[in-house]
Design an enzyme around this catalytic site. Structure first.
Site, short mmCIF file in Angstrom:
data_model
loop_
_atom_site.label_atom_id
_atom_site.label_comp_id
_atom_site.label_asym_id
_atom_site.label_seq_id
_atom_site.Cartn_x
_atom_site.Cartn_y
_atom_site.Cartn_z
N ARG A 166 0.83 -1.21 0.00
CA ARG A 166 0.00 0.00 0.00
C ARG A 166 0.87 1.26 0.00
NH1 ARG A 166 -2.03 -3.86 -1.00
NH2 ARG A 166 -3.89 -4.83 -0.15
N SER A 239 -10.73 -0.29 3.78
CA SER A 239 -9.83 -0.61 4.89
C SER A 239 -9.18 0.66 5.42
CB SER A 239 -8.75 -1.59 4.44
OG SER A 239 -9.35 -2.82 4.02
N GLU A 335 -4.19 3.37 6.70
CA GLU A 335 -4.06 3.26 5.25
C GLU A 335 -4.66 4.47 4.58
OE1 GLU A 335 -5.73 0.21 1.83
OE2 GLU A 335 -5.00 -0.64 3.71
#
Length: 339
Positions: A166, A239, A335
């Site tokens: 990520r 998320s 995130e």
């Protein structure tokens, strides 16, 4: 100022959390020429620029005092093809799932496991999006991006993007310095289906018939819809936290105390632990605080039930981080980008 410049535009329609904050200035660019015209216009030189894609991976905690620049560059093109692969180019403003559907229709594999991920093509490499055993970097070829100060267009190949979990160079050293214009992917004409992750095989069995690209995509969509709330119905950014990687010794000690804790050894010797499991173990799954909370089916997802301020959601995430740190000694990393 460019003709498309607007003032005091609500960003509520442009972020999947549905946070209602204003942008002092707003401009959309639909092609490279417009982008260059905007960047070289001296009228905005003193203002900071926030590049916005689909708004699916950020949380606004207050008004944006500078300029919000939205990339609306569209188009999908097959640049080259041979018996084994195809090089596909897509504009930064294309919806990501639309590109997935286009690729499947062409019989091109490599991104079917990334079905139904919200956001735009231009945002995909910034986050190195991933799901169900696949990541963007697996098929990434290159991208073109315009420097927000000089207007120069630079090409970044896979190595230059410095992809990680990520992560990319656009979230680190080059954060806020470039506008991504277009992305190129190397897709397969003879794809090998990846059905090992999660419940994909189970869903394929329920769908029936011989598995193919479209059925894998359908299976992924079914799984995502069963676990993740639709942003059109309830505000969220998917998320909210990354799955943390911890030292093997720490993982072994934690598993001795919590035998049910999932743990996945990584190539570098670390162990990845599902953040959702940690959050649920701390009692947060399904918990609501005012107008925001943790989703009842997926503890990784924080939600806006309606009218929550970004600061409320950020404060909730901080309390979750504190609980996980106190109980497991693991620092959860967000995130989602906080603006």
């Amino acid at each position: 100022m460019p003709a498309r410049m607007q003032t005091q535009v609500s960003l509520r329609p442009y972020n999947t959390f549905g946070i209602d904050v204003p942008a002092r200035w707003w401009v959309e660019v639909e092609n490279e020429r417009d982008a260059l015209e905007f960047i070289m216009d001296n009228a905005h030189r003193s203002q900071p620029i926030l590049v916005l894609g689909g708004g699916s991976n950020l949380l606004f905690t207050g008004p944006v005092e500078g300029i919000v620049l939205r990339a609306a560059i569209r188009g999908i093109e097959l640049l080259e093809s041979d018996a084994g692969t195809a090089l596909v180019e897509a504009g930064a403003g294309e919806p990501w799932h639309g590109l997935v559907e286009w690729a499947i229709a062409q019989g091109l594999g490599g991104i079917e496991n990334l079905s139904l991920i919200p956001g735009t093509v231009g945002a995909a490499p910034i986050q190195n999006i991933g799901a169900y055993g696949a990541e963007l970097q697996d098929v990434f070829d290159s991208l073109d991006a315009m420097h927000l100060e000089t207007g120069a267009v630079h090409r970044f190949d896979r190595a230059a993007c410095r992809f990680g979990y990520r992560e990319s160079i656009f979230k680190q050293e080059l954060k806020g310095k470039y506008l991504i214009l277009r992305v190129r992917l190397r897709l397969s004409r003879t794809p090998v289906l990846n059905t090992r992750y999660g419940d994909i095989a189970q869903e394929l069995a329920a769908i029936g018939g011989e598995p193919d690209l479209r059925k894998v995509s359908e299976a992924v969509c079914r799984i995502r819809r069963s676990k993740l709330p639709d942003p059109a119905e309830i505000g969220n950014a998917g998320s909210f936290f990354k799955n943390p990687s911890i030292p093997a010794a720490q993982a072994a000690a934690l598993q001795a105390q919590h035998p049910q804790m999932p743990a996945y050894p990584q190539a570098d010797g670390s162990v990845k632990v599902p953040a959702g499991w940690l959050i649920e173990a701390c009692g947060w799954k399904g918990r609501r605080e005012g107008a925001c909370g943790v989703h009842a089916r997926q503890a990784l997802v924080l939600v806006n039930y309606g009218g929550a301020a970004g600061a409320e959601i950020l404060a909730l995430s901080a309390r979750i981080q504190a609980d996980v740190q106190a109980r497991f000694g693991i620092a959860l990393e967000r995130e989602v980008n906080v603006i």
